[in-house]
Design an enzyme around this catalytic site. Structure first.
Site: not given
Length: 448
Positions: A371, A137-138, A250, A19, A174, A28, A25
């Site tokens: 991850c 979304h997270r 991260h 998405g 996070e 992503s 990121n």
């Protein structure tokens, strides 16, 4: 008493899609809207779990979330039956539907921060679910994450669970992606290393200019307090804002630690020498000998580190005292990174072996081996108290493989997310999964 560092890997969910939801990121964003393969993604992850189990490591599995998250969509004003909620969201606000379908919970390094019993004031293993409030979304993950972790680590004699921090920017958390623990032995008191991107209240700390710094100093300090950590067992360090602006969202994209060793890029941190000295001094007081392995920018650039996910690797202790590095296939495909790794393992230092895994489906969405796993240090008594249904075995691997083959699609696009049938497929799959993993009712559709 023997102790272990158990890797609980996230099982990729049935709605795995690209998405492009994670600003900052690079992977992503660059693979946004491509067609994904949820079945392949889940099988790739299971293959890594099985391989580590076969190598003799204790390996666990962490269940995915219910997606689409119809409850989240209802809270945003979409109504009617579940099917109507999905259809309305697809018609009026497709980005919100895509966000509600994200399978990002697969990256369980963001699920929580974990402190072993040897470090905590009450002698229990402490878990704080990450609020992940930087990305919508997270941010919707932590209620289910807390229930799943509670079902896995249920014995209150050994395990303590904390709710996520306040869901505001000042306490952006996070999870373990910005947390590492150093120790001589997993069962002995160690030094917990919290890495933050910015301070919410102290202007002396510089901030990145292009991408957001997701972890705040204040969130890290709050977690340390909740877990009952002593000042002598904690070190805080700031990420280099310049590398955040190059896609290092991260700390686990630019550094990885295990045991007494930190494997990091030269440009990873601010005030690096001061930080290393503090880590060394505090670990020495706990009987450890800190070892720093710095990767020079002249050999591996930050860009190559981000593209290959060299540092988003698993650093594992082997029986002979050496360490094994688990890296994604992208490291082998990057000539400069692979050359560095060959030099590293031939030098006779602490890291003496590298194993490569195909995790392309996860990598294209910005998540590598590190991850995909949440590390939990447990002694023998605590390991025996863990829900046995989530510990990987050969029979469980076979059962989960069959489960994926039965329930997962081999292609997922944005249009597929708008299909109300997908929700029914996911619920059927997760209902069966909770029985396989002996989790009980942890999903909203099972509770409401």
């Amino acid at each position: 008493m023997k102790s272990y560092e158990v890797n609980f890997d996230g099982l990729v969910g049935p709605t795995h899609n690209y998405g492009g939801l994670s600003f900052g990121n690079v992977a992503s964003q660059s693979n946004s809207q491509q067609s994904s393969n949820p079945k392949e993604a889940a099988l790739q992850g299971l293959a890594k779990m099985k391989a580590l189990m076969d190598m003799g490591f204790v390996q666990g599995v962490l269940a995915p979330q219910e997606r689409p998250d119809v409850g989240a969509l209802r809270s945003l004003g979409f109504g009617g039956t579940d099917a109507q909620v999905i259809e309305q969201a697809a018609k009026e606000a497709m980005p919100l539907l895509v966000a509600s379908c994200s399978a990002s919970s697969m990256w369980v390094a963001n699920a929580a921060t974990v402190s072993p019993s040897a470090d905590t004031a009450d002698g229990r293993v402490h878990f704080t679910a990450a609020n992940l409030n930087c990305k919508y979304h997270r941010s919707i993950e932590h209620p289910t994450t807390s229930r799943v972790l509670g079902a896995m680590f249920a014995d209150q004699k050994h395990f303590a669970h904390h709710a996520a921090l306040p869901a505001v920017a000042q306490f952006g958390d996070e999870g373990a992606a910005n947390h590492t623990r150093f120790c001589r032995d997993y069962g002995e008191a160690g030094v917990e290393f919290f890495v933050f991107g910015r301070s919410a209240f102290d202007p002396r700390y510089p901030a990145p200019q292009k991408y957001p710094a997701r972890q705040t100093l204040e969130a890290s300090q709050a977690v340390a307090r909740l877990h009952g950590l002593s000042d002598g067992g904690v070190v805080y360090a700031q990420q280099n804002p310049a590398v955040i602006d190059q896609g290092v969202f991260h700390n686990d994209v630019i550094a990885v630690g295990n045991g007494e060793a930190l494997f990091y890029h030269e440009d990873a941190f601010l005030d690096t020498e001061q930080m290393l000295a503090e880590l060394s001094a505090k670990l020495a007081k706990r009987g450890g000998q800190f070892k720093a392995i710095c990767v020079p920018r002249a050999q591996v650039s930050v860009e190559d580190a981000v593209r290959s996910y060299l540092f988003n690797s698993q650093l594992l202790s082997q029986a002979d005292g050496s360490m094994l590095l688990i890296v994604p296939q992208e490291c082998q495909n990057n000539e400069r990174v692979w050359q560095y790794l060959q030099t590293l393992i031939s030098s006779g230092g602490l890291i003496r072996e590298v194993k490569v895994f195909d995790l392309k489906q996860s990598m294209q969405n910005g998540g590598g081996p590190a991850c995909l796993r949440l590390r939990v240090a447990l002694n023998e008594t605590e390991l025996a108290a863990v829900n046995p249904g989530v510990i990987m075995t050969a029979p469980l691997y076979g059962t989960l493989t069959q489960w994926v083959e039965k329930h997962y699609r081999d292609r997922m696009t944005e249009n597929d997310l708008a299909d109300p049938q997908l929700l029914l497929e996911c619920r059927a799959a997760l209902d069966e999964l909770t029985q396989i993993l002996k989790l009980g009712a942890v999903y909203p559709f099972q509770i409401n």
